[in-house]
Design an enzyme around this catalytic site. Structure first.
Site, PDB file in Angstrom:
ATOM      1  N   TYR A  65     -68.730 -19.381 -20.329  1.00  0.00           N
ATOM      2  CA  TYR A  65     -69.189 -18.276 -19.492  1.00  0.00           C
ATOM      3  C   TYR A  65     -69.842 -18.831 -18.241  1.00  0.00           C
ATOM      4  O   TYR A  65     -70.952 -19.365 -18.284  1.00  0.00           O
ATOM      5  CB  TYR A  65     -70.186 -17.396 -20.249  1.00  0.00           C
ATOM      6  N   PHE A 101     -66.871  -6.209 -27.127  1.00  0.00           N
ATOM      7  CA  PHE A 101     -66.502  -4.996 -26.395  1.00  0.00           C
ATOM      8  C   PHE A 101     -66.824  -3.747 -27.229  1.00  0.00           C
ATOM      9  O   PHE A 101     -65.981  -2.859 -27.393  1.00  0.00           O
ATOM     10  CB  PHE A 101     -65.023  -5.001 -26.001  1.00  0.00           C
ATOM     11  N   PRO A 102     -68.054  -3.657 -27.800  1.00  0.00           N
ATOM     12  CA  PRO A 102     -68.399  -2.499 -28.637  1.00  0.00           C
ATOM     13  C   PRO A 102     -68.406  -1.183 -27.864  1.00  0.00           C
ATOM     14  O   PRO A 102     -68.299  -0.115 -28.468  1.00  0.00           O
ATOM     15  CB  PRO A 102     -69.795  -2.840 -29.153  1.00  0.00           C
ATOM     16  N   LEU A 103     -68.525  -1.275 -26.544  1.00  0.00           N
ATOM     17  CA  LEU A 103     -68.509  -0.079 -25.702  1.00  0.00           C
ATOM     18  C   LEU A 103     -67.259  -0.007 -24.839  1.00  0.00           C
ATOM     19  O   LEU A 103     -67.212   0.730 -23.865  1.00  0.00           O
ATOM     20  CB  LEU A 103     -69.765  -0.035 -24.821  1.00  0.00           C
ATOM     21  N   GLY A 104     -66.237  -0.796 -25.181  1.00  0.00           N
ATOM     22  CA  GLY A 104     -64.975  -0.740 -24.466  1.00  0.00           C
ATOM     23  C   GLY A 104     -64.751  -1.854 -23.477  1.00  0.00           C
ATOM     24  O   GLY A 104     -63.662  -1.987 -22.926  1.00  0.00           O
ATOM     25  N   GLY A 105     -65.776  -2.660 -23.190  1.00  0.00           N
ATOM     26  CA  GLY A 105     -65.593  -3.794 -22.281  1.00  0.00           C
ATOM     27  C   GLY A 105     -65.417  -3.351 -20.845  1.00  0.00           C
ATOM     28  O   GLY A 105     -66.165  -2.505 -20.334  1.00  0.00           O
ATOM     29  N   LEU A 149     -65.525   3.213 -22.961  1.00  0.00           N
ATOM     30  CA  LEU A 149     -64.980   4.222 -23.866  1.00  0.00           C
ATOM     31  C   LEU A 149     -65.030   5.605 -23.237  1.00  0.00           C
ATOM     32  O   LEU A 149     -66.036   6.011 -22.655  1.00  0.00           O
ATOM     33  CB  LEU A 149     -65.792   4.246 -25.162  1.00  0.00           C
TER      34      LEU A 149
END
Length: 290
Positions: free
Chosen positions: A66, A215-219, A223
């Site tokens: 990163y 990506f729990p929120l869609g990345g 979402l």
């Protein structure tokens, strides 16, 4: 096993001898645009990391790729010497090219260099948990991970790595890794709309292995769902809070690592993840990714 000895939502999960808060923090967003270069607000990035510790979070996810090196060096600057309770989880198996791509780097020499680079940039003598990243930027790719994973097992024997996991992996690769050595976690893309790992999550829960959705929120594509919005309106919460709380209620072995560049947003995520959804809410949300 999970406990509830922390005020953070979801309590904690024990991975080997590591006690990880189920609400953790993913450091990827602290690097520059598209995870390349330094952050625009260096002091702000340090403030977020210090807020992580102040909130009681004991699970930070990062990688030497990163930036590259940027997030690890920020973590070291902000938090070293690390609190005894804090565990920094990193990953190897991919590097960066001059175009910002993520070419695989899973040959034995690549992995040894990556472990050494993570140790150096984080200022550690041993890494708490290292995930072997498989596949590519588009997702998991079938194929054996034996040579790469066995290299990490050897580094574990040498005392450079304490626990192992796999990331961006197929269920077959997870099974192959488990046949070689114990694993502490699996880190794959998963959220309300991406549900390909439902069976795997349940299998890992029975085995006492953590599942960490990235990506729990869609990345990069947040979402969006009418069902999600409807539930959020009904419970007077944001769609992102609902999505995080659904993940924590999905299974006790699910650990969250949502990322943010803002200390205020970090606090909002932690509060939102603590939302308790009803059986009706959960039933409606469960239909989104099916």
């Amino acid at each position: 096993m999970s406990t509830s000895s922390t005020p953070l939502p979801g309590g904690t999960w024990t991975a080997g001898d590591l006690t990880l808060t189920r609400f953790g923090y993913g450091a990827m967003q602290l690097a520059g645009p598209w995870v390349v270069g330094p952050p625009a607000d260096h002091d702000g990035a340090l403030a977020v990391l210090r807020e992580v510790v102040d909130l009681g979070i004991t699970h930070i996810d990062t990688a030497d790729a990163y930036g590259p090196r940027v997030t690890n060096e920020l973590i070291r600057e902000a938090l070293h010497p690390y609190p005894e309770s804090l565990h920094v989880v990193t990953k190897v198996g991919a590097t960066r090219d001059e175009r910002g791509g993520w070419p695989p780097a899973r040959r034995p020499d690549d992995l040894r260099r990556a472990v050494d680079a993570n140790l150096e940039s984080l200022g550690l003598d041993a890494l708490d948990l290292v995930n072997l990243r498989m596949g590519n930027a588009e997702g998991p790719v079938s194929g054996s991970l034996a040579e790469a994973f066995e290299t990490l097992v050897e580094l574990q024997r040498q005392g450079l790595v304490r626990h192992l996991g796999v990331s961006n992996a197929t269920p077959e690769q997870v099974a192959e890794a488990r046949s070689i050595a114990p694993i502490a976690c699996v880190q794959n893309v998963y959220n309300l709309a991406v549900r390909q790992d439902d069976e795997l999550i349940d299998e890992l829960a029975e085995a006492g292995i953590a599942y960490v959705p990235f990506f729990p929120l869609g990345g990069f594509t947040p979402l969006q769902s009418s069902a999600l919005s409807a539930v959020a309106d009904r419970v007077s919460a944001t769609p992102m809070a609902v999505a995080l709380s659904w993940l924590l209620q999905r299974s006790p072995n699910v650990l969250l690592i949502p990322g943010t560049k803002s200390a205020a947003h970090l606090r909002e995520n932690a509060a939102g993840a603590g939302l308790v959804l009803s059986e009706q809410d959960l039933a409606e949300l469960d239909q989104i990714g099916r």
